[in-house]
Design an enzyme around this catalytic site. Structure first.
Site, PDB file in Angstrom:
ATOM      1  N   TYR A 137       0.821  -1.215   0.000  1.00  0.00           N
ATOM      2  CA  TYR A 137       0.000   0.000   0.000  1.00  0.00           C
ATOM      3  C   TYR A 137       0.853   1.264   0.000  1.00  0.00           C
ATOM      4  CZ  TYR A 137      -4.154  -2.853   0.734  1.00  0.00           C
ATOM      5  OH  TYR A 137      -5.167  -3.764   0.577  1.00  0.00           O
ATOM      6  N   ASP A 179      -5.648  -7.661   4.534  1.00  0.00           N
ATOM      7  CA  ASP A 179      -6.762  -7.402   3.618  1.00  0.00           C
ATOM      8  C   ASP A 179      -7.394  -8.712   3.179  1.00  0.00           C
ATOM      9  OD1 ASP A 179      -8.335  -5.742   1.804  1.00  0.00           O
ATOM     10  OD2 ASP A 179      -7.088  -6.555   0.197  1.00  0.00           O
ATOM     11  N   LYS A 220       4.822 -14.000   5.212  1.00  0.00           N
ATOM     12  CA  LYS A 220       5.357 -14.874   4.158  1.00  0.00           C
ATOM     13  C   LYS A 220       6.875 -14.670   4.108  1.00  0.00           C
ATOM     14  CE  LYS A 220       4.869 -17.697   0.575  1.00  0.00           C
ATOM     15  NZ  LYS A 220       4.318 -19.057   0.567  1.00  0.00           N
ATOM     16  N   ASP A 223      -0.012 -18.581   3.599  1.00  0.00           N
ATOM     17  CA  ASP A 223      -0.700 -19.603   2.817  1.00  0.00           C
ATOM     18  C   ASP A 223      -1.197 -20.733   3.724  1.00  0.00           C
ATOM     19  OD1 ASP A 223       2.090 -19.978   3.099  1.00  0.00           O
ATOM     20  OD2 ASP A 223       2.232 -21.304   1.374  1.00  0.00           O
ATOM     21  N   ASP A 282     -10.797 -10.822   4.821  1.00  0.00           N
ATOM     22  CA  ASP A 282     -11.929 -11.071   3.924  1.00  0.00           C
ATOM     23  C   ASP A 282     -12.232 -12.566   3.818  1.00  0.00           C
ATOM     24  OD1 ASP A 282     -12.285  -8.359   3.442  1.00  0.00           O
ATOM     25  OD2 ASP A 282     -12.551  -8.644   1.293  1.00  0.00           O
TER      26      ASP A 282
END
Ligand SMILES: CC(C)[C@H](C(=O)O)[C@@H](O)C(=O)O
Ligand SMILES: CC(C)[C@H](C(=O)O)[C@@H](O)C(=O)O
Lengths: 326, 326
Positions: free
Chosen positions: B120, B223, B167, B199, B227
């Site tokens: 971002y 994000d 990650k 993951d 969701d």
């Protein structure tokens, strides 16, 4: 024609499920030459290198590679191996099998994950004590190559097109390039696409996985979202994958080394055997591939089953049952 | 003491659910001064700007902001508004409500999402016709600030610590810095943490959401994974969020503008009203906040319900019922 198949069992249950898949391949009347090589934690322990040069070279020259799993060294093994086969797409089907407990049994997806760039091609820097950066790379050429593959993929089978999943509302230039390139290749081929933001995809695939079919996405998005789909179908245990390049390819189960059960001879070989079925299809043995897929499905449904699926069969029992059903 | 609350309804159902939440806040005996401002597609249509300077300035000076939703301009509105309140953390609870259909009804998670950097803060470039790049930024200071917040957060309530999701096996320098910084702040505070690859988190949270509680993660991971959790609890419709800064904060439902039902007066106001409850807690009105939470839960369970939850009540009916239950 002899096909040279590199076999890289790696660590943990990789050492049990990879030989099982080789047994299945050997049961077919195909002229394979299997060449085994080392990679992973164990060989690093011995030699200091997780991926010996011979192993890399073997994967880079064999017609196809079957890989098991690696432990702590997973990234040091699998990422260079993907490069060794010049793989530009990671094909990850995520399908619930009949009779297997799944959060969303109606899930039947295939992820076509970009396999060369994104954050994986990332150049990282520690600019100051405070600041680190990673340069994410997205190219038109890699997006095009993936899109061409995707168009061919959906053309062959009965798919209605594919979904392009991205985060171009934030990564406007990079994911924008990805989205626009993939869309325009699809348009040229007359393939229908729709576009979904990756966060929205994560919500929607849980609520209703049937609204998606083939999903084309950048590297990290594919990593996370295919693992999400794995969760919906009941875990990584049954999922195969193919790292496809222009001249060769590498096949691997999506699961890891499962240290808790390694060495006991009870690992579920299904994901690796289905990966071998993808290998067969890749080499043009469509009938044999279908036969292996069917034998695995019949065995998952009717048993014998390994303990992860509630049974008490061994890896060898399940493998023998699959071979019997061929 | 008067609290100035900026109210930015935005577009679509934002224009219906935000006033509903203001009604609830007005029903409490608190000295609020509400100041409304425009943002989103509609104001861009009129003025060319999705986020007028007055709106930005208002959010940057108000004690708290209540935001509804924005359409195509969402990123142009919400990202600068997060900057306006200097928000370093996005707090996203994802909890299944009793009586509401959920894929995983046992889900009860809170995401503490880094809110200033990662992709971002990305600087993007089109280096050549073929190559685009995005420079992802991770700093020690932002990771520290987030970690301090997380430690305070888990200290207040009955949490056993938090999970750090990242990650770092691929983004070694950047997510490595994130993981190590957050871990060492937690260690200093004696807060327990565990580490999960993003993951693996995606798979595991589907299979068994109860193994997680508070999740601390970089911006894009937060994000997507929040969701995903929204999908597990039955959709975005009920989820609130808080963008918290050192001196002010912005509260918003996680859902969007729902163009299919906008203007009909049937939007579910629950997520925005729960966001208002988070605003109350932020301003120190813990009792009032708890009362609003309970009134919303009781209404979700016993009705009236809007059509998205199978009822036929209007936004106004549901809001009135919630106010009645305060
Ligand atoms: C081991 C890791 C580097 C790898 C990846 O991120 O691609 C794995 O998660 C996978 O999906 O195959
Ligand atoms: C609209 C978009 C820029 C935003 C984000 O990516 O943060 C949204 O998805 C969210 O999570 O609030």
């Amino acid at each position: 024609m002899t096909h040279e198949i590199a076999v890289i069992p790696g660590d943990g249950i990789g050492r049990e499920v990879t030989p099982a898949a080789v047994d299945v391949l050997e049961a077919l009347e195909i002229d394979f030459e299997f060449v085994e090589a080392d990679a992973g934690d164990a060989v690093r322990e011995e030699t200091g290198e997780a991926l010996p040069q011979e192993t890399y070279d073997l994967a880079a020259s064999a017609d196809a590679t079957l890989f098991g799993a690696a432990g702590d060294t997973a990234a040091d093994v699998i990422l260079p191996l993907r490069t060794a086969v010049d793989s530009f797409v990671n094909v990850r089907p995520a399908k619930a099998y009949p009779g297997i407990d799944a959060v969303r049994p109606e899930t039947d997806l295939v992820f076509l994950r970009e396999n060369t760039e994104g954050v994986y091609a990332g150049h990282e820097d520690r600019l100051t004590q405070d600041v680190s950066t990673l340069t994410r790379v997205v190219t038109e050429s890699a997006s095009e190559r993936l899109a061409e593959f995707a168009c061919e993929y959906v053309d062959g089978d009965d798919h209605d097109g594919f979904s392009i999943v991205h985060k171009a509302n934030v990564m406007r230039e990079t994911d924008g390039l990805f989205r626009d390139t993939v869309t325009s290749v699809a348009d040229e081929h007359g393939v229908e696409t729709d576009q979904v933001l990756m966060d929205a995809f994560a919500t929607r695939v849980c609520l209703d996985p049937e609204q998606f079919d083939v999903v084309v996405c950048p590297n990290l998005a594919g990593d996370v979202l295919s693992d999400l789909a794995a969760g919906l179908v009941g875990g990584l245990g049954l999922l195969p994958s193919a790292n496809v390049g222009p001249d060769r390819a590498l096949f691997e189960p999506v699961h890891g080394t499962a240290p808790d059960i390694a060495g006991q001879g009870i690992a579920n070989p299904a994901a690796t055997i289905v990966s071998a079925a993808m290998l067969l299809e890749y080499l043009g043995y469509d009938e044999e591939s279908a036969a292996v897929h069917e034998a695995v499905e019949a065995t998952l449904e009717n048993g014998p089953r390994t303990p992860d699926l509630g049974g008490d069969a061994s890896t060898a029992d399940v493998t023998a049952a699959i071979i019997d059903r061929l």
